[in-house]
Scaffold this motif. Structure first.
Motif, mmCIF file in Angstrom:
data_model
loop_
_atom_site.group_PDB
_atom_site.id
_atom_site.type_symbol
_atom_site.label_atom_id
_atom_site.label_comp_id
_atom_site.label_asym_id
_atom_site.label_seq_id
_atom_site.Cartn_x
_atom_site.Cartn_y
_atom_site.Cartn_z
ATOM 1 N N ASP A 155 6.776 -2.617 -7.679
ATOM 2 C CA ASP A 155 7.005 -1.242 -7.268
ATOM 3 C C ASP A 155 6.002 -0.767 -6.221
ATOM 4 O O ASP A 155 6.106 0.350 -5.734
ATOM 5 N N THR A 156 5.016 -1.599 -5.906
ATOM 6 C CA THR A 156 3.968 -1.178 -4.982
ATOM 7 C C THR A 156 4.264 -1.568 -3.537
ATOM 8 O O THR A 156 3.437 -1.313 -2.659
ATOM 9 N N LYS A 157 5.400 -2.169 -3.278
ATOM 10 C CA LYS A 157 5.709 -2.583 -1.916
ATOM 11 C C LYS A 157 5.668 -1.384 -0.984
ATOM 12 O O LYS A 157 6.239 -0.331 -1.260
ATOM 13 N N ASN A 158 4.940 -1.552 0.119
ATOM 14 C CA ASN A 158 4.782 -0.522 1.151
ATOM 15 C C ASN A 158 4.045 0.721 0.650
ATOM 16 O O ASN A 158 4.094 1.767 1.294
ATOM 17 N N GLN A 159 3.375 0.617 -0.498
ATOM 18 C CA GLN A 159 2.559 1.713 -0.994
ATOM 19 C C GLN A 159 1.080 1.403 -0.799
ATOM 20 O O GLN A 159 0.672 0.244 -0.786
ATOM 21 N N GLU A 160 0.288 2.441 -0.658
ATOM 22 C CA GLU A 160 -1.153 2.261 -0.572
ATOM 23 C C GLU A 160 -1.677 1.657 -1.875
ATOM 24 O O GLU A 160 -1.256 2.027 -2.963
ATOM 25 N N ILE A 161 -2.609 0.720 -1.745
ATOM 26 C CA ILE A 161 -3.257 0.083 -2.877
ATOM 27 C C ILE A 161 -4.740 0.439 -2.850
ATOM 28 O O ILE A 161 -5.368 0.454 -1.782
ATOM 29 N N VAL A 162 -5.297 0.736 -4.006
ATOM 30 C CA VAL A 162 -6.728 1.019 -4.112
ATOM 31 C C VAL A 162 -7.334 0.036 -5.102
ATOM 32 O O VAL A 162 -6.896 -0.045 -6.253
ATOM 33 N N ASN A 163 -8.298 -0.729 -4.646
ATOM 34 C CA ASN A 163 -8.977 -1.692 -5.501
ATOM 35 C C ASN A 163 -10.306 -1.092 -5.958
ATOM 36 O O ASN A 163 -11.109 -0.650 -5.135
ATOM 37 N N VAL A 164 -10.524 -1.072 -7.266
ATOM 38 C CA VAL A 164 -11.748 -0.526 -7.838
ATOM 39 C C VAL A 164 -12.531 -1.673 -8.469
ATOM 40 O O VAL A 164 -11.993 -2.409 -9.303
ATOM 41 N N ALA A 165 -13.779 -1.830 -8.059
ATOM 42 C CA ALA A 165 -14.595 -2.933 -8.563
ATOM 43 C C ALA A 165 -15.903 -2.414 -9.119
ATOM 44 O O ALA A 165 -16.624 -1.674 -8.443
#
Length: 253
Positions: free
Chosen positions: A38-48
């Motif tokens: 469902d994340t295709k073409n959506q902004e992704i935020v990686n938290v580390a």
């Protein structure tokens, strides 16, 4: 005693700060790994959450600089780095840094992580410098809010939120949601991110949501904790959360 009083105010405030995301929870509480499609073409935020070995700070700084340059090739950026100074709620070893990196899409995220030059830099700098790391790959919730952007002069809060299962807990938040969100701006609380992890790596359990916000002043935050209207709302939220980690810190980026 003064520090204990401040810490108590922080703890009381956490659930109220996060409650303004309730309108998004219906679609995010039970996110599973399969939702990655469902994340295709959506902004992704990686938290580390980064735990740096003693004496390896310089090597890790080189990793951030070199890795950040490659990240930009894929349209991404390191948007915020928080250095926690206090764990106001929960029990865990406090990380040295919490990184938030954004990507224009899951495709860009995967391309970056598969980049041979980045893999080389990660192996040469990050892996030797870190004693531990937990990573939460996230997407935006559908909660509509006024997104504001702070700077390195602000004090930040990062909440890892774990909800109890059951619709009654969502309803419990809804009962006082509007009241809470109407009060908080009076005391200079600003929201930067409401995101929902859909996959994770590391020893820390994947939270249902991660929230990032900042405060105009510590005085305003403390005043909010003693406000009678806020105090009246505390009992309504106590049974809604299964777990919570709440960090207070400063931004280095």
């Amino acid at each position: 005693m003064k520090n204990l009083k401040i810490l108590t105010h922080f703890t009381l405030l956490v659930s109220l700060l996060i409650s303004c995301s309730i309108k998004a929870q219906n679609s995010t509480i039970n996110i599973k790994k399969t939702d990655i499609m469902d994340t295709k073409n959506q902004e992704i935020v990686n938290v580390a959450l980064m735990y740096i070995k003693d004496g390896e700070e310089s090597r890790f700084e080189k990793y951030k600089k070199k890795g950040g340059a490659i990240l930009e090739k894929y349209g991404g950026k390191i948007e915020r780095i928080i250095k926690p100074t206090m764990l106001a709620e929960g029990e865990m070893e406090m990380p040295d840094e919490i990184h938030f990196a954004s990507y224009p899409s899951i495709e860009a995220f995967n391309q970056f992580n598969e980049d041979p030059e980045f893999i080389k830099i990660r192996n040469e700098y990050a892996i030797p410098a870190l004693k531990d790391i937990s990573i939460f790959t996230s997407k935006n919730t559908n909660f509509e809010f006024k997104k504001e952007v702070g700077d390195t002069s602000k004090t930040y809060g990062v909440a890892l939120i774990y909800f109890n299962e059951g619709e009654k807990y969502i309803k419990q938040f809804e009962d006082y949601h509007d009241e809470v969100c109407a009060i908080m701006p009076e005391f200079g609380t600003h929201f930067e991110r409401f995101i929902a992890p859909f996959q994770s790596k590391g020893n820390i359990e994947r939270p249902d949501e991660i929230h990032r916000f900042y405060f105009d002043s510590m005085e305003g935050l403390q005043q909010m904790g003693t406000d009678e209207r806020m105090q009246a709302l505390f009992p309504k939220r106590d049974a809604s959360l299964k777990n919570l980690y709440f960090f207070i810190g400063e931004a280095s980026l």
